[in-house]
Design an enzyme around this catalytic site. Sequence first.
Site: not given
Length: 507
Positions: A186, A300
């Site tokens: 991320e 995810e």
Amino acid sequence: MVRNGWRSSIALLVLTLAVARVSAQVADSGVTVDATAPTRPFPHFWERMFGSGRAALTLRESYRQDLRAVRTVTAVAYIRFHGIFHDELGLYTEGPKGEPIYNFSYVDQVYDGLLANGVRPFVELSFMPRQLARRDIRQSFWYRPVVSPPKDYGRWDGLITAFARHLVERYGIDEVSQWYFEVWNEPNLDFWGGQPKQSTYWTLYDHTASSLKAVDARLRVGGPATAQAAWVPAFIEHCKQHRIPVDFISTHVYGDDTAKNIFGSAEPITRERVVCRAVQKVHSEILTSPLPSLPLIWSEFNATYRNQRQVTDAPYMGPWLAETVRQCDGLVQDLSYWTFSDVFEESGVVKTPFYGGFGLLAVGGIPKPAFNAFALLHQLGEERFPADAEGALLTRRGDGALVLAIWNYTEIGSTANARNVVLTVKNSAARTASVQSLDAEHGNVHPAYERMGAPRYPTQRQLGELRAAAALPLPVARPLEGGTLTLEIPPDGLVLVTIAAPRSDRK
């Protein structure tokens, strides 16, 4: 993983999607399936990969026990986690003269443990060893990972090269070539301290991918591992333009990420639609990119990025997961559920078994309803009727049995009503069906936990009782009268119906 608190909640309004109905159809009164209708392949993309707590936690026996439990009810083949370069594993330090020192002792124990338990690593290359960091920039997780760019990219290249060579020497290229190497986590959020974020991540990715491929071209590398399905077109364009190796695309979305953050719009999208709308977006971006054959790995996903007991600890997860599988089929190679276990410390040491953790199992190895949802959906067949009904997945197993998942999705905070379904099976001589249910009264440990007084630290005896109470009830045989079966599915209920093929129908 946990997102920062600045995100707003998604609007709780319904978005209706049109669904074609050919071999299966839904109406207010029923679902119909034709046992002889054509099918298409239905790979179990939602259960091959799971996320987990950071690398150091894999060394705990509780983590490995939970992994073994999940393997009994899913087809898990890969595990992803943060922090293989975190200082607590001791991989990278520097000597008195500043020379790099590598120590693979704990790294070996991490990967040995995964392989010994029948799974492979999906290697997230993160975070920065403190002595290699340009600055001491820490992310807010309890274990305080360093998220700075490296002070010297030559040393970062050396770390990646030494790491990859060691893995190949220890496990062999035939094994390691089946792993995945994902660059960072991320980088569009606070997990990356480079500025500007995107261009400095490109630099990190370029060095990392090139170093891995220099060790062996068969090593698979990808990214950008972004939150909120971000950066994918720009990332592919960058790799194509600069001839940077990329073997797969990875990104993340959660059910309560907002339409503004994913799509840049104010469109109201309900929680059960968000993940697959984002998957569709990225799937389309890849197809229209200069590298349209890149696999998409959603590394995810979950119904929430926050700790919400009414979501991740509740029967709600059964219909939510089933609906996500129904919508995402055909759009993604793998969906990696975050996470398989509540052996997890991003917000600190767990204080109570049920706190809205992401895991399928609560502390103490207690199966949550989400664990049972995966167990039910695991039983679906390998072929799918192409035009399933809404609120249903209609499949056929290799032995000819029909395996049907039917659910009653109820949005959080909305009025809850039972769903009455008349299931009609055409062109089958079967006279009975096997029915297994997950709902508030079946496969849900919470009533037993509350009756126990909700102990913060259950004793060993209590843990045994809770594990027993969490178990799915055995399937119940029901008659198929005239090829029909009536089901009353309570709110947040998920039902699995298995109809064995009569011997004359079997292949």
